[in-house]
Design an enzyme around this catalytic site. Sequence first.
Site, PDB file in Angstrom:
ATOM      1  N   HIS A 118       0.810  -1.230   0.000  1.00  0.00           N
ATOM      2  CA  HIS A 118       0.000   0.000   0.000  1.00  0.00           C
ATOM      3  C   HIS A 118       0.840   1.276   0.000  1.00  0.00           C
ATOM      4  O   HIS A 118       0.810   2.056   0.959  1.00  0.00           O
ATOM      5  CB  HIS A 118      -0.958   0.032   1.199  1.00  0.00           C
ATOM      6  CG  HIS A 118      -1.871  -1.140   1.265  1.00  0.00           C
ATOM      7  ND1 HIS A 118      -2.833  -1.287   2.246  1.00  0.00           N
ATOM      8  CD2 HIS A 118      -2.002  -2.238   0.475  1.00  0.00           C
ATOM      9  CE1 HIS A 118      -3.485  -2.430   2.050  1.00  0.00           C
ATOM     10  NE2 HIS A 118      -2.993  -3.020   0.980  1.00  0.00           N
TER      11      HIS A 118
ATOM     12  N   ARG B 188      -7.232   4.272   0.776  1.00  0.00           N
ATOM     13  CA  ARG B 188      -6.537   3.059   1.224  1.00  0.00           C
ATOM     14  C   ARG B 188      -5.262   2.852   0.404  1.00  0.00           C
ATOM     15  O   ARG B 188      -4.160   2.850   0.933  1.00  0.00           O
ATOM     16  CB  ARG B 188      -7.455   1.845   1.102  1.00  0.00           C
ATOM     17  CG  ARG B 188      -6.838   0.540   1.596  1.00  0.00           C
ATOM     18  CD  ARG B 188      -7.892  -0.561   1.573  1.00  0.00           C
ATOM     19  NE  ARG B 188      -7.354  -1.830   2.011  1.00  0.00           N
ATOM     20  CZ  ARG B 188      -6.795  -2.720   1.192  1.00  0.00           C
ATOM     21  NH1 ARG B 188      -6.678  -2.473  -0.104  1.00  0.00           N
ATOM     22  NH2 ARG B 188      -6.338  -3.869   1.678  1.00  0.00           N
TER      23      ARG B 188
ATOM     24  N   GLY C  23      -9.734  -1.722  -2.691  1.00  0.00           N
ATOM     25  CA  GLY C  23     -10.390  -2.011  -1.423  1.00  0.00           C
ATOM     26  C   GLY C  23      -9.703  -3.180  -0.732  1.00  0.00           C
ATOM     27  O   GLY C  23      -8.682  -3.698  -1.200  1.00  0.00           O
TER      28      GLY C  23
ATOM     29  N   ASP D 273     -23.530   3.014   3.068  1.00  0.00           N
ATOM     30  CA  ASP D 273     -24.770   2.252   2.945  1.00  0.00           C
ATOM     31  C   ASP D 273     -25.087   1.381   4.162  1.00  0.00           C
ATOM     32  O   ASP D 273     -25.735   0.350   4.040  1.00  0.00           O
ATOM     33  CB  ASP D 273     -24.767   1.424   1.650  1.00  0.00           C
ATOM     34  CG  ASP D 273     -23.543   0.537   1.529  1.00  0.00           C
ATOM     35  OD1 ASP D 273     -22.732   0.493   2.486  1.00  0.00           O
ATOM     36  OD2 ASP D 273     -23.393  -0.104   0.485  1.00  0.00           O
TER      37      ASP D 273
HETATM   38 CA   LIG Z   1     -20.244   0.726   2.400  1.00  0.00          CA
END
Ligand SMILES: [Ca+2]
Length: 469
Positions: A150, A212, A231, A257
């Site tokens: 990363h 990220r 992700g 969400d």
């Molecule tokens: Ca979400």
Amino acid sequence: MKKRFLFCLIILLSPCLTSLAQTVQVGNTTLTQREVAVELNIPWEMLWGNDDHLWVTERNGKVLRINPQNGNQTVVLDYESTASAFGESGMLGMAMHPDFDNTPLVYIVYTYLPAGTFLLKEKLVSFDWNGTELLNETVLLDDIDAGSIHNGSRILITPDLKILMTTGDTGSGNLSQDDAELSGKILRINLDGSIPDDNPTPNSYIYTLGHRNSQGLTIGLNNQIYSSEHGAQQHDEVNLIEAGRNYGWPNVEGMCDNTVEENFCAAFNVKEPLKSWSPCPAVNDLVYYNHPAIPEWKNSLLMAVLGGLDGGFERISQLKLNDNGTEILEENQYFNEFGRLRDICINPHNGAVYIATNGSNYPGAGPNRIIEYRNLNFLVNGINNPSSNTAKQFIKIAPNPASEKCQVHFSANFVGQSYQLISYTGQLIQTGSIETDNLTIDVGHLASGYYYVKASNTMGTITQSLLVK
Ligand SMILES: [Ca+2]
Ligand SMILES: [Ca+2]
Ligand SMILES: [Ca+2]
């Protein structure tokens, strides 16, 4: 929906540099495939240079300059001992000064170990280009935390002459929301390394936070900035980047969400992605395509996709945008047969695209190739292929595929040099001297599979794949 596409073999009748030509249909447009180079070492960044060459960073620390016509490659920077490459680190993003003819500067991000330490860091530097090599390294921003995973890092120079640079969370998600840390961000930097006066937060490089590991960054219509982002297991993302916004990681993955995410998003000005993918296909380089050569791809993002942890999702995704670039209308998928696809760039003259492959499995087994797809029916100034006759260096192999013997035709400037025949797994099969420009090579004893011929002279190195059946 995955769009299936047709391949067909074209029997080669004309003397061009590839021996195998395949085509891919994009709507009404036929793209012809051509191998430009093979035997690269994890090509990470590939861009079309202002000098009409492909410029490529290899993650292990080299920068190559490749002639797109004949695949000639020269090493213009060798930092293998400087750019610490292990895991996902090494030599990463690269960009050229927008006025390269008058200001021949190349900007590069790489990871390094400061003297006497074992803590990996990342830096943004520039080099002068003297027509032959990159030299006079100038540090613009260093001491950014890095890790074996990363690290970002794509860079993009915007029309207002600022550098946008993605950084990764180095595996520590809490860094991404910490405005005292440069990790897990998109940074905005003046060309001399100072902080722009008009950044969202005074005296801070941070342009956006909550990332990220973003490894795609491009600019589209109306100077809108898009990024791709890896992700964790779910929710790879493509984002529209707006100054000062929070992109959620690690508190929000994908859309806002669920109740916890909705609360965080409302409190911290989170911008949801334009699109997310689950499970993660491992999204990488992004370019904005708007060239008339492939009308079906106009006003689209093209995204290189590595395939995910277990593979299976390798492809180029075409993400068709709405007219003002604020929504992704549809996705179509191409080129899923080469293994991991890391990078893509566009020839601004004829609209051809180049894809950089990173082999069959993580983190970069061979073959690592550059492949061109071009609409040969698109004419530049009324001419189909203006530079194919000017290639001064070539290797042509016929027949290809071959089962017993093949003829290898070298350009005259290789006579007196030697060639190597190498398998796609890197095994040296044989070497020989190029005594004449036309050699017969016996391949009847070789196992079926892909090989390549490699030869070098004072102009550089070129390669050509050979399929043994
Ligand atoms: Ca979400
Ligand atoms: Ca690129
Ligand atoms: Ca996000």
